[in-house]
Design a protein around this motif. Structure first.
Motif, PDB file in Angstrom:
ATOM      1  N   PHE A 180       0.665  -2.142   0.045  1.00 19.27           N
ATOM      2  CA  PHE A 180      -0.208  -0.266   0.371  1.00 19.27           C
ATOM      3  C   PHE A 180       1.165   1.222  -0.067  1.00 19.27           C
ATOM      4  CE2 PHE A 180      -4.222  -1.375   2.089  1.00 19.27           C
ATOM      5  CZ  PHE A 180      -4.131  -2.695   1.044  1.00 19.27           C
ATOM      6  N   LEU A 181       0.333   2.309  -0.532  1.00 16.89           N
ATOM      7  CA  LEU A 181       1.016   3.331  -0.615  1.00 16.89           C
ATOM      8  C   LEU A 181       0.791   4.593   0.674  1.00 16.89           C
ATOM      9  CD1 LEU A 181       0.651   5.501  -4.239  1.00 16.89           C
ATOM     10  CD2 LEU A 181       3.062   4.270  -3.282  1.00 16.89           C
ATOM     11  N   PRO A 182       1.455   5.230   1.480  1.00 20.64           N
ATOM     12  CA  PRO A 182       0.955   5.728   2.571  1.00 20.64           C
ATOM     13  C   PRO A 182      -0.571   6.136   2.572  1.00 20.64           C
ATOM     14  CG  PRO A 182       2.846   6.817   2.506  1.00 20.64           C
ATOM     15  CD  PRO A 182       2.265   5.654   1.038  1.00 20.64           C
ATOM     16  N   GLY A 183      -1.394   6.403   3.448  1.00 25.27           N
ATOM     17  CA  GLY A 183      -2.712   6.949   3.580  1.00 25.27           C
ATOM     18  C   GLY A 183      -3.631   5.361   2.653  1.00 25.27           C
ATOM     19  N   GLU A 184      -3.408   4.826   2.155  1.00 23.04           N
ATOM     20  CA  GLU A 184      -4.289   3.416   1.457  1.00 23.04           C
ATOM     21  C   GLU A 184      -4.415   2.505   2.587  1.00 23.04           C
ATOM     22  OE1 GLU A 184      -3.393   4.036  -3.370  1.00 23.04           O
ATOM     23  OE2 GLU A 184      -2.295   1.667  -1.450  1.00 23.04           O
ATOM     24  N   SER A 185      -5.428   2.388   2.255  1.00 22.62           N
ATOM     25  CA  SER A 185      -6.993   1.088   3.278  1.00 22.62           C
ATOM     26  C   SER A 185      -7.541   0.224   2.600  1.00 22.62           C
ATOM     27  CB  SER A 185      -6.365   1.786   4.419  1.00 22.62           C
ATOM     28  OG  SER A 185      -7.503   2.385   4.164  1.00 22.62           O
ATOM     29  N   ALA A 186      -7.686  -0.819   3.240  1.00 22.48           N
ATOM     30  CA  ALA A 186      -8.600  -1.981   2.694  1.00 22.48           C
ATOM     31  C   ALA A 186     -10.036  -1.316   3.189  1.00 22.48           C
ATOM     32  CB  ALA A 186      -8.069  -3.148   3.294  1.00 22.48           C
ATOM     33  N   GLY A 187     -11.066  -1.641   1.834  1.00 25.22           N
ATOM     34  CA  GLY A 187     -11.898  -0.887   2.222  1.00 25.22           C
ATOM     35  C   GLY A 187     -12.560   0.854   2.204  1.00 25.22           C
ATOM     36  N   SER A 188     -10.926   1.434   2.072  1.00 24.24           N
ATOM     37  CA  SER A 188     -11.138   3.237   1.874  1.00 24.24           C
ATOM     38  C   SER A 188     -12.112   3.014   0.482  1.00 24.24           C
ATOM     39  CB  SER A 188     -10.278   3.563   1.847  1.00 24.24           C
ATOM     40  OG  SER A 188      -9.975   5.170   1.304  1.00 24.24           O
ATOM     41  N   ALA A 189     -12.722   4.065   0.451  1.00 22.37           N
ATOM     42  CA  ALA A 189     -13.333   4.689  -0.484  1.00 22.37           C
ATOM     43  C   ALA A 189     -13.151   5.409  -1.702  1.00 22.37           C
ATOM     44  CB  ALA A 189     -15.279   5.081  -0.157  1.00 22.37           C
ATOM     45  N   GLU A 190     -12.012   6.892  -0.511  1.00 18.72           N
ATOM     46  CA  GLU A 190     -11.380   7.464  -1.271  1.00 18.72           C
ATOM     47  C   GLU A 190      -9.941   7.286  -1.438  1.00 18.72           C
ATOM     48  OE1 GLU A 190     -12.116  10.363   2.095  1.00 18.72           O
ATOM     49  OE2 GLU A 190     -13.903  11.094   1.971  1.00 18.72           O
ATOM     50  N   GLN A 191      -9.275   6.088  -0.595  1.00 27.31           N
ATOM     51  CA  GLN A 191      -7.957   5.953  -0.738  1.00 27.31           C
ATOM     52  C   GLN A 191      -7.409   4.738  -0.156  1.00 27.31           C
ATOM     53  OE1 GLN A 191      -5.153   8.658   1.898  1.00 27.31           O
ATOM     54  NE2 GLN A 191      -4.982   9.220   0.114  1.00 27.31           N
ATOM     55  N   ALA A 192      -8.233   3.896  -1.517  1.00 29.24           N
ATOM     56  CA  ALA A 192      -8.148   1.745  -2.035  1.00 29.24           C
ATOM     57  C   ALA A 192      -7.291   2.247  -3.013  1.00 29.24           C
ATOM     58  CB  ALA A 192      -9.742   1.813  -2.204  1.00 29.24           C
ATOM     59  N   PRO A 193      -6.827   1.152  -2.754  1.00 32.19           N
ATOM     60  CA  PRO A 193      -5.227   0.527  -3.352  1.00 32.19           C
ATOM     61  C   PRO A 193      -5.984   0.905  -4.513  1.00 32.19           C
ATOM     62  CG  PRO A 193      -5.940  -1.437  -1.506  1.00 32.19           C
ATOM     63  CD  PRO A 193      -6.532  -0.001  -2.032  1.00 32.19           C
ATOM     64  N   PRO A 194      -5.561   0.753  -6.087  1.00 32.74           N
ATOM     65  CA  PRO A 194      -5.923   0.050  -7.058  1.00 32.74           C
ATOM     66  C   PRO A 194      -6.819  -0.926  -7.336  1.00 32.74           C
ATOM     67  CG  PRO A 194      -3.557  -0.256  -7.722  1.00 32.74           C
ATOM     68  CD  PRO A 194      -3.942   0.576  -5.602  1.00 32.74           C
ATOM     69  N   ALA A 195      -7.176  -1.310  -8.462  1.00 28.26           N
ATOM     70  CA  ALA A 195      -7.896  -2.527  -8.757  1.00 28.26           C
ATOM     71  C   ALA A 195      -7.779  -3.134  -9.738  1.00 28.26           C
ATOM     72  CB  ALA A 195     -10.006  -2.126  -8.954  1.00 28.26           C
ATOM     73  N   HIS A 196      -6.519  -2.689 -10.349  1.00 22.47           N
ATOM     74  CA  HIS A 196      -5.830  -3.751 -11.395  1.00 22.47           C
ATOM     75  C   HIS A 196      -4.504  -3.352 -11.541  1.00 22.47           C
ATOM     76  CE1 HIS A 196      -8.451  -0.797 -13.953  1.00 22.47           C
ATOM     77  NE2 HIS A 196      -7.343  -0.260 -14.776  1.00 22.47           N
ATOM     78  N   LEU A 197      -3.734  -4.380 -12.129  1.00 23.10           N
ATOM     79  CA  LEU A 197      -1.990  -3.132 -12.121  1.00 23.10           C
ATOM     80  C   LEU A 197      -2.216  -3.758 -13.707  1.00 23.10           C
ATOM     81  CD1 LEU A 197      -0.861  -4.754  -9.377  1.00 23.10           C
ATOM     82  CD2 LEU A 197      -0.087  -2.406  -9.726  1.00 23.10           C
ATOM     83  N   ASP A 198      -1.793  -2.918 -14.761  1.00 21.25           N
ATOM     84  CA  ASP A 198      -1.177  -3.241 -16.661  1.00 21.25           C
ATOM     85  C   ASP A 198       0.134  -3.295 -16.297  1.00 21.25           C
ATOM     86  OD1 ASP A 198      -4.394  -3.063 -16.457  1.00 21.25           O
ATOM     87  OD2 ASP A 198      -3.621  -0.731 -15.900  1.00 21.25           O
ATOM     88  N   LEU A 199       0.568  -4.491 -17.990  1.00 19.97           N
ATOM     89  CA  LEU A 199       1.518  -4.793 -18.483  1.00 19.97           C
ATOM     90  C   LEU A 199       1.053  -4.027 -19.689  1.00 19.97           C
ATOM     91  CD1 LEU A 199       2.553  -7.649 -16.745  1.00 19.97           C
ATOM     92  CD2 LEU A 199       3.476  -5.180 -16.149  1.00 19.97           C
ATOM     93  N   SER A 200       1.701  -3.661 -20.406  1.00 19.02           N
ATOM     94  CA  SER A 200       1.742  -3.222 -21.712  1.00 19.02           C
ATOM     95  C   SER A 200       3.486  -4.563 -22.140  1.00 19.02           C
ATOM     96  CB  SER A 200       2.150  -1.964 -22.128  1.00 19.02           C
ATOM     97  OG  SER A 200       2.381  -1.749 -24.289  1.00 19.02           O
ATOM     98  N   ILE A 201       3.277  -5.111 -23.033  1.00 14.31           N
ATOM     99  CA  ILE A 201       3.771  -6.285 -23.571  1.00 14.31           C
ATOM    100  C   ILE A 201       3.982  -6.593 -25.109  1.00 14.31           C
ATOM    101  CG2 ILE A 201       4.865  -8.563 -23.612  1.00 14.31           C
ATOM    102  CD1 ILE A 201       3.819  -8.414 -20.657  1.00 14.31           C
ATOM    103  N   GLU A 202       5.461  -5.534 -25.481  1.00 14.68           N
ATOM    104  CA  GLU A 202       5.278  -6.526 -26.776  1.00 14.68           C
ATOM    105  C   GLU A 202       6.133  -8.160 -27.531  1.00 14.68           C
ATOM    106  OE1 GLU A 202       9.038  -3.884 -29.206  1.00 14.68           O
ATOM    107  OE2 GLU A 202       7.725  -1.658 -28.759  1.00 14.68           O
ATOM    108  N   VAL A 203       4.867  -8.698 -27.962  1.00 12.02           N
ATOM    109  CA  VAL A 203       5.309  -9.855 -27.700  1.00 12.02           C
ATOM    110  C   VAL A 203       5.903 -10.058 -29.349  1.00 12.02           C
ATOM    111  CG1 VAL A 203       3.471 -10.170 -26.113  1.00 12.02           C
ATOM    112  CG2 VAL A 203       2.991 -10.262 -28.777  1.00 12.02           C
ATOM    113  N   CYS A 204       6.225 -11.776 -30.038  1.00 10.22           N
ATOM    114  CA  CYS A 204       6.279 -12.225 -30.876  1.00 10.22           C
ATOM    115  C   CYS A 204       8.121 -11.581 -31.520  1.00 10.22           C
ATOM    116  CB  CYS A 204       5.231 -12.637 -32.190  1.00 10.22           C
ATOM    117  SG  CYS A 204       4.002 -12.678 -31.514  1.00 10.22           S
ATOM    118  N   ARG A 205       8.672 -12.085 -31.466  1.00  6.67           N
ATOM    119  CA  ARG A 205      10.276 -11.658 -32.506  1.00  6.67           C
ATOM    120  C   ARG A 205       9.888 -11.278 -34.189  1.00  6.67           C
ATOM    121  NH1 ARG A 205      13.725 -15.760 -30.014  1.00  6.67           N
ATOM    122  NH2 ARG A 205      12.494 -17.189 -29.316  1.00  6.67           N
TER     123      ARG A 205
END
Length: 197
Positions: free
Chosen positions: A172-197
Motif C-alpha cells: 500500500f502507499l501511505p494513506g491507502e487502506s483496505a475498504g477505503s472509498a477515498e484512498q483504496a489501492p488500485p483495482a488492477h495492475l496493467d502491463l504493456s508487452i511486445e510479443v513475438c519476434r
C-alpha cells in the motif's frame, strides 16, 4: 435411427425419429493466440458430414482467422466457430490483472496463469512497459524482478514465453487502506508487452 413405440394395445403405433440430425460433439482450435508463421491444431467430432471454412480478416494490430465447422446430415446443418488471432512481430498487447488484498491486508496481489488454449508457447515476450504508481514485484514462473514506479521499459525477459504463471505484488502507499472509498489501492495492475519476434 428409427424406433417404433406403441403407446397402448388399442392405440395406433407412433413412428419416432431419434438422433437423425447433425451434431457437433467437440470442436477445438488451439492455440487461440499465435505469432505470424505459427500453426494451429484443429480437432473435431461430429455426427454427419463435416466441412471447414476458413476466413481471415486483418487489422493494423492483428489478423483474425475464423474457423467455421459445419456438420450436415440430409437437409439439416449445424455449425460452430472459433477465432484465432495472429500477432505480427513486436505487437504491443495489454495485460490487466485484477488485484485483491493479501492475507495480511496491507498489500495487493494480482496474477493468473497464461497458457493454452489462449496463449501458445511460441508467443514470446519482447519489451515490457509499465507505468505503476508504486514499486511492483513481478514474477513469471521462476523469474522475478522489482519494477519501480513511473514509466519503465523492461527488456530482461526478452525471448521468454508469455505462457506461464504471472504474479504481481505491491505494498500500500501511505494513506491507502483496505475498504477505503477515498484512498483504496488500485483495482488492477496493467502491463504493456511486445510479443513475438
Amino acid at each position: 435411427m428409427r424406433s417404433i413405440v406403441c403407446v397402448s394395445w388399442s392405440a395406433p403405433c407412433l413412428l419416432l425419429l431419434a438422433g437423425c440430425g447433425p451434431k457437433i460433439h467437440h470442436f477445438d482450435v488451439s492455440p487461440m493466440r499465435v505469432c505470424a508463421g505459427d500453426s494451429v491444431a484443429i480437432a473435431h467430432r461430429v455426427r454427419g458430414t463435416p466441412s471447414l471454412v476458413v476466413t481471415r480478416r486483418g487489422t493494423a494490430e492483428a489478423d483474425t482467422t475464423t474457423y467455421t465447422l459445419q456438420a450436415a446430415k440430409g437437409s439439416k446443418r449445424t455449425w460452430a466457430r472459433k477465432d484465432v488471432v495472429t500477432l505480427p512481430s513486436t505487437t504491443p498487447i495489454a495485460l490487466s490483472f485484477d488485484t485483491r488484498l493479501s492475507a495480511t491486508r496491507d498489500s495487493i496481489v494480482a496474477g493468473e496463469p497464461l497458457g493454452p488454449p489462449r496463449w501458445n508457447d511460441d508467443v514470446v515476450i519482447g519489451t515490457i512497459r509499465t507505468n505503476f504508481d508504486r514499486p511492483v514485484q513481478l514474477r513469471r514462473g521462476d523469474r522475478s524482478t522489482v519494477i519501480p514506479s513511473g514509466p519503465t521499459t523492461f527488456r530482461d525477459w526478452n525471448g521468454l514465453p508469455i505462457a506461464g504463471d504471472w504474479d504481481l505484488r505491491a505494498a500500500f502507499l501511505p494513506g491507502e487502506s483496505a475498504g477505503s472509498a477515498e484512498q483504496a489501492p488500485p483495482a488492477h495492475l496493467d502491463l504493456s508487452i511486445e510479443v513475438c519476434r
